[in-house]
Enzyme design. Structure first.
Site, PDB file in Angstrom:
ATOM      1  N   ASP A 218      36.891  33.323  36.254  1.00 19.93           N
ATOM      2  CA  ASP A 218      37.182  33.140  34.833  1.00 19.93           C
ATOM      3  C   ASP A 218      36.442  34.202  34.035  1.00 19.93           C
ATOM      4  O   ASP A 218      36.186  35.271  34.569  1.00 19.93           O
ATOM      5  CB  ASP A 218      36.846  31.712  34.397  1.00 19.93           C
ATOM      6  CG  ASP A 218      37.753  31.249  33.271  1.00 19.93           C
ATOM      7  OD1 ASP A 218      37.985  32.046  32.345  1.00 19.93           O
ATOM      8  OD2 ASP A 218      38.241  30.112  33.304  1.00 19.93           O
ATOM      9  N   HIS A 293      41.151  48.013  39.234  1.00 17.88           N
ATOM     10  CA  HIS A 293      41.881  48.053  40.513  1.00 17.88           C
ATOM     11  C   HIS A 293      42.298  46.638  40.862  1.00 17.88           C
ATOM     12  O   HIS A 293      41.489  45.702  40.729  1.00 17.88           O
ATOM     13  CB  HIS A 293      41.000  48.584  41.645  1.00 17.88           C
ATOM     14  CG  HIS A 293      40.522  49.982  41.436  1.00 17.88           C
ATOM     15  ND1 HIS A 293      41.348  51.083  41.493  1.00 17.88           N
ATOM     16  CD2 HIS A 293      39.291  50.467  41.141  1.00 17.88           C
ATOM     17  CE1 HIS A 293      40.641  52.172  41.258  1.00 17.88           C
ATOM     18  NE2 HIS A 293      39.393  51.831  41.040  1.00 17.88           N
TER      19      HIS A 293
END
Ligand SMILES: *[C@@H]1O[C@H](CO)[C@@H](O)[C@H](O)[C@H]1NC(C)=O
Ligand SMILES: *[C@@H]1O[C@H](CO)[C@@H](O)[C@H](O)[C@H]1NC(C)=O
Ligand SMILES: *[C@@H]1O[C@H](CO)[C@@H](O)[C@H](O)[C@H]1NC(C)=O
Length: 444
Positions: A218, A293
């Protein structure tokens, strides 16, 4: 040691050589030195704590605080301590919480294990860089539940938090509620692989957060309302939700926030701003030098974020937001557009600027840029000074030039949820090529 921050004049000298720090409005950190606070030390061992991983350290911390809250140091020496009852430490002045030991949660109450409020001139740190709070959140998560949060500061002024590991929170790890003039650095947070286990949530003013790593599923470092003059840099979201602002509802007042050198891997997004309806404004913020990425979203401003129920108001105004120099790749740019700027229908965004943005997709050979009701410069944004609502999608079929970006040496490949998470050591690099501003306190 950040001795240069103890005196405003010296701090100015430092600001002059660190351009990005201009985002802050004044000095940050404690106003008296760590050494001066150590003239009075209240070791928890003198107040009933035992480093046996079973005696409750809660009452000892509370008693040590009562004795040392005006100008002293509450000291938790190296060792393993159990915490069965939570502490609320209110109103200290010129004090430090020196956590050189490890506190293991054993209690099962909700709330916050350590709640610090209304403190002035405060430092929470480990002198060895080995102090940690181990929340053993997996005991709740494997039963599909949440438990307490680890550390909360509310209305704290002139403070720092550094050289601490916060591990496996049953719920949030660190929550800063309306704090001012703070510095957070050289910290690592490692939580379980699900939502609701936020890394750092921050509201207030004039706070510098740098050289921090977060792994969870989160929020990495997230700005909450209200917030102003914050500088967040050298952040490693090593498998997390990603950094964000929000979620934002009614009466939003956020401005002069700068995120710089943010590295995100295997995260939900590189940066997300989330609202649904609402009112007020987010203004004059910069998001520069991002590397991503394997993230789902990249730049994601979603003012119709339906995971939040519709808030009162026509929408939050987003104005003068600059996204500069983002490189790397995303998981699937045809499924989730790497540029997704979806503004409120009735309150179009303006002064939005996207430049030097090159994120390519890791799967397939096509990606989209999506804009709605967003005015400014770059990509699918519309220029001009009359604003009406629109939606547009641009299809990209060739890799944008310059998209390839560095990776961190040790990116996470898996994150546990139902097993205990080992306490990690604090790394000494948080962004490719960037040197942390301070050495680890425990570096010899
Ligand atoms: C916007 O932020 C910049 C620093 O990034 C600052 O120099 C400028 O004064 C701010 N603009 C306004 C209108 O506050
Ligand atoms: C863009 O970001 C990359 C990596 O973050 C950095 O190496 C490069 O110097 C930045 N470019 C500019 C023009 O600042
Ligand atoms: C990222 O997480 C992995 C797995 O826990 C860890 O091995 C690696 O050291 C972390 N990266 C850094 C730079 O700390």
């Amino acid at each position: 040691m950040m001795a240069r921050f103890y005196f405003p004049l010296l701090a100015l000298g430092f600001l002059a050589i660190t351009p990005a720090v201009a985002q802050l409005s004044r000095r940050v950190g404690p106003t008296t030195s760590t050494e001066s606070k150590r003239r009075t030390v209240c070791s928890v061992l003198k107040y009933g704590a035992v480093a046996d991983k079973s005696t409750d350290i809660g009452p000892a911390i509370q008693a040590a605080f009562a004795a040392c809250k005006d100008g002293g140091t509450v000291y938790v020496p190296p060792g393993d301590y159990a915490m069965a009852t939570w502490v609320s430490l209110s109103g200290g002045h010129g004090w430090a919480f020196q956590l050189d030991g490890i506190i293991y949660r054993t209690g099962t109450a909700g709330g916050h294990m350590i709640f610090i409020e209304k403190a002035k001139d405060f430092e929470f740190y480990s002198s060895t860089s080995k102090g940690a709070i181990q929340g053993y959140g997996y005991e709740f998560h494997r039963a599909g539940k949440y438990g307490c949060r680890l550390l909360r500061l509310a209305h704290v002024e002139d403070f720092s938090i550094h050289d601490i590991a916060l591990v496996d929170a049953p719920q949030f790890h660190l929550f800063l509620d309306t704090c001012t003039n703070g510095e957070i650095y050289n910290c690592i947070i490692r939580g379980g692989d699900e939502g609701g286990l936020d890394g750092m949530d921050v509201s207030g003013s004039n706070i510098w957060i740098h050289d921090v790593e977060v792994s969870n599923r989160d929020e990495c470092v997230t700005i909450k309302n209200p917030a102003e003059h914050m500088l967040i840099e050298n952040i490693y979201c090593n498998w997390s939700g990603g950094c964000a602002m929000g979620s934002l509802g009614a009466g939003i007042d956020i401005h002069d926030i700068h995120f710089d050198k943010i590295y995100s891997v295997n995260s939900n997004q590189m940066f997300m701003i989330k609202s649904n309806g609402g009112s007020g404004a987010v203004k004059n913020c910069t998001f520069s030098n991002f590397i991503g990425h394997k993230n789902a979203y990249s730049l994601n401003l979603d003012a119709h974020w339906t995971q939040l129920k519709l808030q009162p108001g026509n929408g939050v105004l987003y104005q003068d937001l600059h996204f500069i120099n983002w490189t790397g790749s995303c998981s699937d740019g045809a499924r989730r557009a790497p540029i997704n700027v979806i503004c409120p229908d009735k309150v179009p965004c303006h002064g939005i600027n996207i430049e030097d943005f090159a994120i390519w997709t890791e799967s397939g050979n096509r990606e989209y840029y999506k804009c709605a009701n967003a005015y400014g410069n770059g990509f699918c944004l519309r220029p001009g000074s009359t604003y009406s609502s629109y939606t547009t999608t641009v299809t990209v079929t060739a890799a944008p030039s310059g998209w390839a970006a560095a990776t961190m040496a040790a990116d996470l490949t898996t994150l546990p949820l139902s097993d205990s998470i080992p306490i990690p050591t604090i790394p000494t690099t948080f962004f490719p090529g960037a040197t942390p501003y301070s050495k680890l306190a425990g570096a010899t």
